[in-house]
Design a protein around this motif. Sequence first.
Motif, PDB file in Angstrom:
ATOM      1  N   ALA A 100     -24.808 -13.648  23.618  1.00  0.00           N
ATOM      2  CA  ALA A 100     -23.502 -13.282  24.187  1.00  0.00           C
ATOM      3  C   ALA A 100     -23.254 -14.014  25.494  1.00  0.00           C
ATOM      4  O   ALA A 100     -24.110 -14.026  26.380  1.00  0.00           O
ATOM      5  CB  ALA A 100     -23.455 -11.774  24.406  1.00  0.00           C
ATOM      6  N   GLY A 101     -22.093 -14.641  25.612  1.00  0.00           N
ATOM      7  CA  GLY A 101     -21.705 -15.325  26.845  1.00  0.00           C
ATOM      8  C   GLY A 101     -22.361 -16.673  27.052  1.00  0.00           C
ATOM      9  O   GLY A 101     -22.088 -17.359  28.036  1.00  0.00           O
ATOM     10  N   LYS A 102     -23.236 -17.084  26.145  1.00  0.00           N
ATOM     11  CA  LYS A 102     -23.919 -18.388  26.304  1.00  0.00           C
ATOM     12  C   LYS A 102     -23.028 -19.506  25.764  1.00  0.00           C
ATOM     13  O   LYS A 102     -22.237 -19.308  24.835  1.00  0.00           O
ATOM     14  CB  LYS A 102     -25.237 -18.425  25.519  1.00  0.00           C
ATOM     15  N   ILE A 103     -23.229 -20.675  26.333  1.00  0.00           N
ATOM     16  CA  ILE A 103     -22.584 -21.873  25.797  1.00  0.00           C
ATOM     17  C   ILE A 103     -23.569 -22.499  24.822  1.00  0.00           C
ATOM     18  O   ILE A 103     -24.702 -22.816  25.193  1.00  0.00           O
ATOM     19  CB  ILE A 103     -22.246 -22.858  26.936  1.00  0.00           C
ATOM     20  N   ILE A 104     -23.142 -22.638  23.573  1.00  0.00           N
ATOM     21  CA  ILE A 104     -24.008 -23.233  22.548  1.00  0.00           C
ATOM     22  C   ILE A 104     -23.455 -24.610  22.210  1.00  0.00           C
ATOM     23  O   ILE A 104     -22.328 -24.735  21.699  1.00  0.00           O
ATOM     24  CB  ILE A 104     -24.034 -22.376  21.255  1.00  0.00           C
ATOM     25  N   ILE A 105     -24.214 -25.636  22.507  1.00  0.00           N
ATOM     26  CA  ILE A 105     -23.807 -26.999  22.156  1.00  0.00           C
ATOM     27  C   ILE A 105     -24.433 -27.326  20.802  1.00  0.00           C
ATOM     28  O   ILE A 105     -25.652 -27.378  20.660  1.00  0.00           O
ATOM     29  CB  ILE A 105     -24.243 -27.999  23.236  1.00  0.00           C
ATOM     30  N   ASP A 106     -23.560 -27.522  19.830  1.00  0.00           N
ATOM     31  CA  ASP A 106     -24.014 -27.736  18.452  1.00  0.00           C
ATOM     32  C   ASP A 106     -24.027 -29.235  18.153  1.00  0.00           C
ATOM     33  O   ASP A 106     -22.976 -29.859  18.032  1.00  0.00           O
ATOM     34  CB  ASP A 106     -23.046 -26.992  17.509  1.00  0.00           C
ATOM     35  N   CYS A 107     -25.228 -29.810  18.047  1.00  0.00           N
ATOM     36  CA  CYS A 107     -25.290 -31.245  17.686  1.00  0.00           C
ATOM     37  C   CYS A 107     -25.664 -31.444  16.230  1.00  0.00           C
ATOM     38  O   CYS A 107     -25.969 -32.567  15.828  1.00  0.00           O
ATOM     39  CB  CYS A 107     -26.255 -32.030  18.536  1.00  0.00           C
ATOM     40  N   THR A 108     -25.648 -30.397  15.452  1.00  0.00           N
ATOM     41  CA  THR A 108     -26.055 -30.551  14.054  1.00  0.00           C
ATOM     42  C   THR A 108     -24.952 -31.229  13.243  1.00  0.00           C
ATOM     43  O   THR A 108     -23.785 -31.210  13.619  1.00  0.00           O
ATOM     44  CB  THR A 108     -26.358 -29.185  13.403  1.00  0.00           C
ATOM     45  N   ASN A 109     -25.335 -31.798  12.134  1.00  0.00           N
ATOM     46  CA  ASN A 109     -24.372 -32.261  11.139  1.00  0.00           C
ATOM     47  C   ASN A 109     -24.733 -31.585   9.816  1.00  0.00           C
ATOM     48  O   ASN A 109     -25.903 -31.609   9.409  1.00  0.00           O
ATOM     49  CB  ASN A 109     -24.414 -33.788  11.009  1.00  0.00           C
TER      50      ASN A 109
END
Length: 207
Positions: free
Chosen positions: A80-89
């Motif tokens: 909750a409240g975290k920034i998730i940087i998604d580098c997946t493809n």
Amino acid sequence: MDIAIVGAGSVGKALAGALKRAGHNICFGVREPDAEKYADLARDYRIAGPSDAVTACEVAILAVGWSAVEDVAGSIGPAAGKIIIDCTNPVAMGKDGLGLTLGFDTSGGERVQALLPQADVVKTFNQIGAEFMADAGRLSPQPVMFVAGDSEQAKSVALALVRDVGFDAQNAGPLTQARLLEPLAMLWIWSAMKGDLGREFGFALAR
Ligand SMILES: NC(=O)c1ccc[n+]([C@@H]2O[C@H](COP(=O)([O-])OP(=O)(O)OC[C@H]3O[C@@H](n4cnc5c(N)ncnc54)[C@H](OP(=O)(O)O)[C@@H]3O)[C@@H](O)[C@H]2O)c1
């Protein structure tokens, strides 16, 4: 900034090195933090389980294969409240070789957001080979890296991190734009693997 990187493969290690050089504190989130295979990494970085790493940091970078995403979201959620940087493809091998497993009306980025509804997911660091995430300065002109997300605050944090590691960081709009950034990654992969370019290239903007 304190940054968790879940996954210590090619992308995770590349980004850890570049972000550390830019002054950030990195904690890897891995399944077996005490395993011997992480002894070298442990000299330079903190190593923890995925949940502990994400809890301790403001930003978490998702750098695992697409097939592991649901499992990882389960272990780090709700974030909750975290920034998730998604580098997946969202790629898998099909009868014509490697291809996207979804698209047009959704994207991997949106799937990650659905798995972690209390986090702010940003799609980026998916559009070039890992070697250039370690050192974007190897390419000239400066390679572009698009960033898509619904939270402007989370996106501005991600844009700054993308800039910190040497890319021409560009706001690509809301998270639905991951529907364009994941096919763009496929274009890079096809060109690198099957086209004439080889891996030594990235996309850049002409202005
Ligand atoms: N490689 C590239 O050039 C590139 C470029 C752009 C984007 N991407 C995308 O970035 C993602 C990562 O790619 P990669 O090349 O770094 O993959 P990789 O080298 O295969 O590394 C994947 C990592 O994920 C970890 N992992 C797997 N399942 C896990 C789980 N359930 N919980 C925690 N960690 C888990 C693996 O650790 P274990 O040792 O525990 O299995 C491994 O360290 C992929 O989605 C890929 O499509 C890759």
